[in-house]
Structures are given as structure tokens and as C-alpha cells.
Design a protein around this motif. Structure first.
Motif, PDB file in Angstrom:
ATOM      1  N   MET A 145       0.800  -1.140  -0.266  1.00 33.31           N
ATOM      2  CA  MET A 145       0.021   0.017  -0.029  1.00 33.31           C
ATOM      3  C   MET A 145       0.792   1.291  -0.148  1.00 33.31           C
ATOM      4  O   MET A 145       1.933   1.348   0.655  1.00 33.31           O
ATOM      5  N   ASN A 146       0.362   2.145  -0.834  1.00 32.57           N
ATOM      6  CA  ASN A 146       1.281   3.460  -1.025  1.00 32.57           C
ATOM      7  C   ASN A 146       0.647   4.482  -0.304  1.00 32.57           C
ATOM      8  O   ASN A 146       0.114   5.448  -0.829  1.00 32.57           O
ATOM      9  N   LEU A 147       0.722   4.758   0.845  1.00 31.80           N
ATOM     10  CA  LEU A 147      -0.186   5.683   1.495  1.00 31.80           C
ATOM     11  C   LEU A 147       0.895   6.845   1.938  1.00 31.80           C
ATOM     12  O   LEU A 147       2.171   6.522   2.390  1.00 31.80           O
ATOM     13  N   SER A 148       0.354   7.946   1.998  1.00 28.84           N
ATOM     14  CA  SER A 148       1.554   9.119   2.537  1.00 28.84           C
ATOM     15  C   SER A 148       0.670  10.126   3.411  1.00 28.84           C
ATOM     16  O   SER A 148      -0.615  10.096   3.541  1.00 28.84           O
ATOM     17  N   TYR A 149       1.189  11.303   3.820  1.00 30.45           N
ATOM     18  CA  TYR A 149       0.747  12.151   4.453  1.00 30.45           C
ATOM     19  C   TYR A 149      -0.218  12.997   3.573  1.00 30.45           C
ATOM     20  O   TYR A 149      -1.182  13.812   3.805  1.00 30.45           O
ATOM     21  N   ARG A 150      -0.425  12.668   2.439  1.00 29.21           N
ATOM     22  CA  ARG A 150      -1.165  13.503   1.157  1.00 29.21           C
ATOM     23  C   ARG A 150      -2.644  13.124   1.414  1.00 29.21           C
ATOM     24  O   ARG A 150      -3.606  13.773   0.732  1.00 29.21           O
ATOM     25  N   ILE A 151      -2.979  12.063   2.132  1.00 29.10           N
ATOM     26  CA  ILE A 151      -4.234  11.802   2.627  1.00 29.10           C
ATOM     27  C   ILE A 151      -4.885  13.287   3.153  1.00 29.10           C
ATOM     28  O   ILE A 151      -6.312  13.401   2.860  1.00 29.10           O
ATOM     29  N   TYR A 152      -4.237  13.765   3.861  1.00 30.14           N
ATOM     30  CA  TYR A 152      -4.823  14.932   4.409  1.00 30.14           C
ATOM     31  C   TYR A 152      -5.532  16.162   3.353  1.00 30.14           C
ATOM     32  O   TYR A 152      -6.086  16.971   3.485  1.00 30.14           O
ATOM     33  N   TYR A 153      -4.471  16.121   2.150  1.00 27.57           N
ATOM     34  CA  TYR A 153      -4.838  17.003   1.016  1.00 27.57           C
ATOM     35  C   TYR A 153      -6.330  16.654   0.451  1.00 27.57           C
ATOM     36  O   TYR A 153      -6.892  17.589   0.176  1.00 27.57           O
ATOM     37  N   ILE A 154      -6.571  15.309   0.261  1.00 23.19           N
ATOM     38  CA  ILE A 154      -7.934  14.961   0.015  1.00 23.19           C
ATOM     39  C   ILE A 154      -9.050  15.335   1.179  1.00 23.19           C
ATOM     40  O   ILE A 154     -10.057  15.921   0.535  1.00 23.19           O
ATOM     41  N   PHE A 155      -8.578  15.207   2.289  1.00 25.05           N
ATOM     42  CA  PHE A 155      -9.244  15.576   3.268  1.00 25.05           C
ATOM     43  C   PHE A 155      -9.845  17.173   3.297  1.00 25.05           C
ATOM     44  O   PHE A 155     -10.781  17.581   3.109  1.00 25.05           O
ATOM     45  N   LEU A 156      -8.747  17.964   2.914  1.00 25.60           N
ATOM     46  CA  LEU A 156      -8.678  19.478   2.774  1.00 25.60           C
ATOM     47  C   LEU A 156      -9.746  19.868   1.577  1.00 25.60           C
ATOM     48  O   LEU A 156     -10.637  20.461   1.425  1.00 25.60           O
ATOM     49  N   ARG A 157      -9.343  19.000   0.527  1.00 24.03           N
ATOM     50  CA  ARG A 157     -10.195  19.177  -0.505  1.00 24.03           C
ATOM     51  C   ARG A 157     -11.922  19.028  -0.396  1.00 24.03           C
ATOM     52  O   ARG A 157     -12.584  19.786  -0.851  1.00 24.03           O
ATOM     53  N   ASN A 158     -12.107  17.957   0.415  1.00 26.88           N
ATOM     54  CA  ASN A 158     -13.268  17.617   0.825  1.00 26.88           C
ATOM     55  C   ASN A 158     -13.962  18.965   1.824  1.00 26.88           C
ATOM     56  O   ASN A 158     -15.292  19.067   1.546  1.00 26.88           O
ATOM     57  N   LEU A 159     -13.198  19.238   2.687  1.00 26.14           N
ATOM     58  CA  LEU A 159     -13.580  20.386   3.397  1.00 26.14           C
ATOM     59  C   LEU A 159     -13.653  21.747   2.450  1.00 26.14           C
ATOM     60  O   LEU A 159     -15.039  22.511   2.814  1.00 26.14           O
ATOM     61  N   TYR A 160     -13.011  21.952   1.535  1.00 29.66           N
ATOM     62  CA  TYR A 160     -13.365  23.019   0.697  1.00 29.66           C
ATOM     63  C   TYR A 160     -14.749  22.859   0.078  1.00 29.66           C
ATOM     64  O   TYR A 160     -15.594  23.977   0.031  1.00 29.66           O
ATOM     65  N   SER A 161     -15.120  21.685  -0.541  1.00 29.35           N
ATOM     66  CA  SER A 161     -16.384  21.654  -1.187  1.00 29.35           C
ATOM     67  C   SER A 161     -17.366  21.659  -0.163  1.00 29.35           C
ATOM     68  O   SER A 161     -18.463  21.983  -0.510  1.00 29.35           O
ATOM     69  N   TYR A 162     -17.022  21.251   1.116  1.00 34.41           N
ATOM     70  CA  TYR A 162     -18.255  21.037   2.091  1.00 34.41           C
ATOM     71  C   TYR A 162     -18.929  22.345   2.505  1.00 34.41           C
ATOM     72  O   TYR A 162     -19.943  22.586   2.983  1.00 34.41           O
TER      73      TYR A 162
END
Lengths: 255, 306
Positions: free
Chosen positions: A1-18
Motif C-alpha cells: 500500500m502506497n499511503l502518505s501524508y497526502r491523505i490530508y490533502y484529499i480531506f482538505l479538498r472535501n472540506l473546501y467543497s463542504y
């Protein structure tokens, strides 16, 4: 699995749209618990009276709390993710950046859990306004942690369904055949001790049953060693669902 | 001394039993514009997807900037800008938010990102739409925003997959100008297209792909000269006349081809051929310079490809 801190960026993107949906979703998250608490709690509670020495609402609130987390997290990672993946083709542009498919999916699971946490917190606030208080501040803090745990679990399970769903309609099977029955078999509205043995066994296989057990014990501050088993069920199922969810979504996203 | 940026050897891609790319080899030099031409389903998009690391290679080797292309290769994704075929903008966000979030994905610090976004909105002439929703943009504006988005990370390599599909001539020319400007700044450009004019306008070298294979590779103008000649004469006559007409024109040593209602002649001396056609009392003809489109149709066939 190729996980990184960038999970946060996707969370942030969703927050923007929210930002644009925050008022309607807050309203829904407030009205839904009010329905449950007012109709079941006050209407049915009046017939039931006291339940283990306390008004029925004290029994009902912890159960409804985790089921609202279940509903919100599940729906976010079913419909929300499906729209982003198929209709908006958002994942296609995400995976062409340093954000990996696993980062993107994990970010959406985190987001689903966060939405669940908001729902659960609003529900708890309404309950507290109605006078149904958790046993202590520690209880309240533990409940928040439980909501996150339950949210990630149901978000991950929903992600598995989304990963092989051909269309929106397919989600009905999952919500009607798995999510809704869990509401009635997991001891949310009434204790399970009058169930025949086979139904009791069945309910043990439902993750919500374990979430409700823990929630109820934490809410009333009556923790017991038996809860370790329930916690273990949730944590193990969560780890498995998260791993499978990421892998099967990756298979769908990367061709 | 030019450096090779992309090198593919016997590159293959299968989707289940479908062979999308069938053992192709090519090299792309730093700073050039390299075009993949081909009809639908030729394997162009699949090939560029492997280059920019979103689709795994089935077999063969694919090296980009000295590194093997691989879906987990974040370093390559970081130096590449993608202008996708489909409009994949984030419809829940505004124009500005689309760019600021995308800059985050590339770890660009906020201050730098803001400055870059201002420059790019100017570059694609979308400053006035900074706070608009995506649904309020025309197709041309959306495509320009995709160009801006692809440039946020100062890419060394830009992959443009049919970047002007569905655009009006003005919008198309603006995109072409911007792509040429980027090339003049030293960016390497990989383009896929079905528009021959686009390839002729932008590409230093092209390959023509068909059914997963490369049919021809070369400089557009040379390919036209080699494959077709200088001019094309189209004569609209019934098929039964072919033998008679071709027999009368042997002195011109033209290639000829019959498609539907038209007899095509590919030759160097179009003027001479025309005079002869008038002498033969054939007036329903058309002469024009040979283009890449003729090469394309000759190589991939003039019949419809589904």
C-alpha cells in the motif's frame, strides 16, 4: 500500500467543497436525531417508562448516536465517493498527481468518518440539551473517540461496496439488506435479551451491536471487561475493511 | 546535444484479452513536441497514460527522465503536467479553489501557489473568472483552465491528450499558441490528436498509430512528401471509368486510390495532371496540397473505424 501524508490533502479538498453544503447537512444532521429522540424517546418512552432505573431516553441515546455515525459515514463513502469517481471523474485527475490512489481513497474514508463524527456530535448535543448527559467529561471524550472508530469502520465497509458497484441503484442492496437491518438487530431501540438464541447469535455478527454496547456503557460510565471483546471486533473488522477497501478501489481506479 | 526524455522498448499493454498497445518502441527528446496520431482505439491514450504513470505497463520497458514509469512513481508525477482528454475539473470548487487545491497536491507552498495561480490565470486569460463556478464556464474556458492546472508545478514534461477536442477555432488557436509558447521555454510536449492540422501546427515529430502498433514515424512535412507527394488531385467519376483514366495518365507516375465516389491521385506534378484531365474532358476534379491527413488516411485506411 502506497499511503502518505497526502491523505490530508484529499480531506482538505472535501472540506473546501463542504463549505457550500454545510448549512443543509447540519440541518439534516440536527433534524434526524430530533425525530428519533422525540418520537421514540418521548412517545414510546412514555409507555416504557423506566429502563434499568433510568428514563428510556438514557437507553436510546447511546444507540442512536452510533447508528447516526454509521448512516452518515456509509452514505458519504457510497454516494459521495461514487459521484466523485464516476460522474465528476475527480479521481482520474487526482491519481495523475503525486497523490496516490490509496491516498485518495484513504482521504475519502477519513472524510466519511469526519462527517459521521459531526452527525454524532450534533446528536449528542441535542441529547444533552434534552437533559440526557454522559456520565462524565471523560465519557464524552471517549464517545467522540468511539465515533471516529465506528466512522472509519463503516466508511471503509462502504468503500468496498463502492469499489464494485456498477451504478447508484446497487447501493440499495447494501443499505436495505445490511445497514437498515442492523438498526433493528443491534439493540439500538430495545435490549436483545428477549431474542431467541439464533437471533442473538446473528446480532453478534453485526458490527453495530458491538458499537452500541460500548457506546451505552461509556455513556452511563459503567465499563466492564466484556467490552474488550466488542472493541476487538470493531478494531479487527475496521483494519480488514480498510485494507480491502483501499485495494479494491485501487483496482477500479488504475487500469 | 539533445537528451532522451522518454524511451520505450517493446512496450505492451493488455486489458484482459484486449491488446491496446502491441509492442511499440520510440524515443522522445528533451524539448521537442512529439505527437501520437491515430484513429479512435489506436492506443494513443493508453500509451501516454503509461508515460505519465497512471496505467501500469504490461511488458517491455518505459523510461521517463531516467526512471522507470510506474504508478507509484511520485517523482515522475511531480515533474509532469497533464492536460486530459476529458474535462476532469472539480465541479464542487471555484476556478481559484481548483488551482489552489491542485497546488497542494504537488506540495507547493501557499504563497508560491497564489503567485503562480495569478500568473497562470493571466496566461490562459481567465482572470475575470477567478471566483466563478466550473458550471459557469464555457467548454473553451474549461479547457484553458485545464491547461493552467497542468502548469502549476512548472512541469518539465507536458502530456496533452487531445487538448482541443470540441473547441471553436478561436479557443483552439489560443491553446495552440500557449502550447507553442511553452515549447519555446524548453518544455517537452507529448500530444495525442486526431486533428492533423493540430499535429502539423505543433509537432516536430509524430508517430501514426493503428491497432496498437506504430505504422510510421517521422517529421510531419517529410512524411507527407515521402508518403503522398506534393499534391493531391481528387476526381469524382464513376468507378467504371477508373481503368480508362488511369491508363491515360501513366506518364505522370502518380499513385492512385479509389474510395467511394472519388479517385485520388497523389503526385508531384499536379498542374500537368490537371491539364491532361481537362483534355480528357473531366471537369469534376479538385487539386490541393498534400497534407498530413492524406498520410493518415493512406496509412490507417479511409474506411470508418469503429
Amino acid at each position: 500500500m502506497n499511503l502518505s501524508y497526502r491523505i490530508y490533502y484529499i480531506f482538505l479538498r472535501n472540506l473546501y467543497s463542504y463549505k457550500r453544503f454545510v448549512v443543509p447537512t447540519f440541518l439534516v444532521s440536527l433534524v434526524e436525531p430530533l425525530f428519533y429522540l422525540v418520537t421514540f424517546g418521548i412517545g414510546m418512552g412514555a409507555y416504557i417508562g423506566y429502563f434499568g432505573g433510568k428514563p428510556y431516553l438514557y437507553f436510546l441515546v447511546p444507540g442512536v448516536l452510533v447508528s447516526s455515525v454509521m448512516m452518515t459515514s456509509s452514505f458519504e463513502c457510497l454516494y459521495g465517493t461514487f459521484v466523485k469517481m464516476i460522474h465528476e471523474k475527480l479521481y482520474d485527475s487526482l491519481i495523475a498527481t503525486p497523490v496516490s490512489a490509496e491516498d485518495a481513497v484513504a482521504g475519502d474514508i477519513a472524510w466519511g468518518a469526519f462527517r459521521g463524527l459531526i452527525s454524532g456530535t450534533l446528536m449528542m448535543t441535542v441529547a444533552m440539551v434534552m437533559g440526557v448527559l454522559p456520565a462524565s467529561v471523560l465519557s464524552a471524550a471517549l464517545l467522540l473517540a468511539l465515533m471516529v472508530l465506528v466512522g472509519v469502520m463503516f466508511a471503509s465497509l462502504a468503500m468496498i461496496v463502492t469499489s464494485f458497484s456498477p451504478s447508484f441503484d446497487f447501493f440499495n442492496y447494501y443499505t436495505e439488506l445490511i445497514i437498515t437491518p442492523m438498526l433493528f438487530f443491534s439493540g439500538v431501540f430495545f435490549p436483545l435479551d428477549k431474542f431467541p438464541p439464533w437471533m442473538k447469535t446473528l446480532s453478534e455478527f453485526m458490527p453495530l451491536t458491538h458499537a452500541v454496547k460500548i457506546s451505552r456503557a461509556v455513556y452511563s460510565g459503567t465499563l466492564s471487561s466484556g467490552l474488550i471483546w466488542s472493541l476487538l471486533v470493531i478494531v479487527v473488522l475496521e483494519a480488514i475493511a480498510f485494507t480491502i477497501g483501499l485495494k479494491s478501489m485501487k483496482r477500479r481506479l488504475i487500469k | 546535444m539533445t537528451k532522451t526524455l522518454v524511451s520505450a522498448k517493446d512496450l505492451r499493454k493488455n486489458y484482459g484479452s484486449l491488446i491496446a498497445v502491441d509492442g511499440i518502441s520510440f524515443e522522445i527528446q528533451e524539448g521537442e513536441c512529439f505527437g501520437f496520431l491515430g484513429p479512435n482505439g489506436a492506443g494513443k491514450t493508453t500509451t501516454v497514460k503509461m508515460i505519465h504513470c497512471v496505467s501500469p505497463v504490461t511488458s517491455g520497458t518505459l523510461i521517463v527522465n531516467g526512471l522507470p514509469a510506474h504508478i507509484n512513481n511520485r517523482a515522475l508525477k511531480k515533474m509532469t503536467g497533464i492536460i486530459p482528454q476529458e474535462i476532469t475539473l472539480d465541479v464542487d470548487l471555484t476556478v481559484y479553489e481548483n488551482l489552489i487545491i491542485f497546488a497542494k497536491f504537488f506540495d507547493i507552498p501557499k504563497r508560491e501557489a497564489k503567485k503562480r495561480i495569478a500568473e497562470l490565470l493571466h496566461f490562459v486569460e481567465l482572470e475575470a473568472k477567478r471566483n466563478s463556478k466550473i458550471s459557469e464556464l464555457s467548454t473553451g474556458m474549461k479547457r484553458r483552465l485545464l491547461v493552467a492546472r497542468a502548469l502549476l508545478n512548472h512541469p518539465k514534461l507536458i502530456v496533452a491528450d487531445e487538448p482541443t477536442t470540441g473547441l471553436d477555432p478561436q479557443a483552439r488557436h489560443l491553446i495552440w499558441q500557449r502550447l507553442r509558447q511553452l515549447k519555446s521555454e524548453g518544455v517537452t510536449l507529448i500530444l495525442t490528436t486526431q486533428y492533423m492540422e493540430e499535429a502539423q501546427q505543433l509537432c516536430d515529430r509524430i508517430v501514426v498509430m493503428h491497432q496498437g502498433k506504430i505504422l510510421k514515424e517521422g517529421v510531419p512535412s517529410k512524411l507527407v512528401a515521402e508518403q503522398i507527394g506534393r499534391e493531391v488531385v481528387e476526381v469524382r467519376v464513376p468507378k467504371e471509368e477508373d481503368e480508362r483514366i488511369v491508363g491515360q495518365l501513366t506518364e505522370f507516375s502518380c499513385g492512385h486510390e479509389r474510395v467511394g465516389d472519388t479517385l485520388y491521385f497523389y503526385c508531384r506534378d499536379g498542374q500537368g495532371l490537371m491539364k491532361k484531365l481537362v483534355e480528357l474532358d473531366l471537369h469534376n476534379y479538385l487539386t490541393r496540397p498534400a497534407t498530413l491527413e492524406d498520410v493518415f488516411l493512406k496509412l490507417t485506411g479511409r474506411s470508418l473505424i469503429e
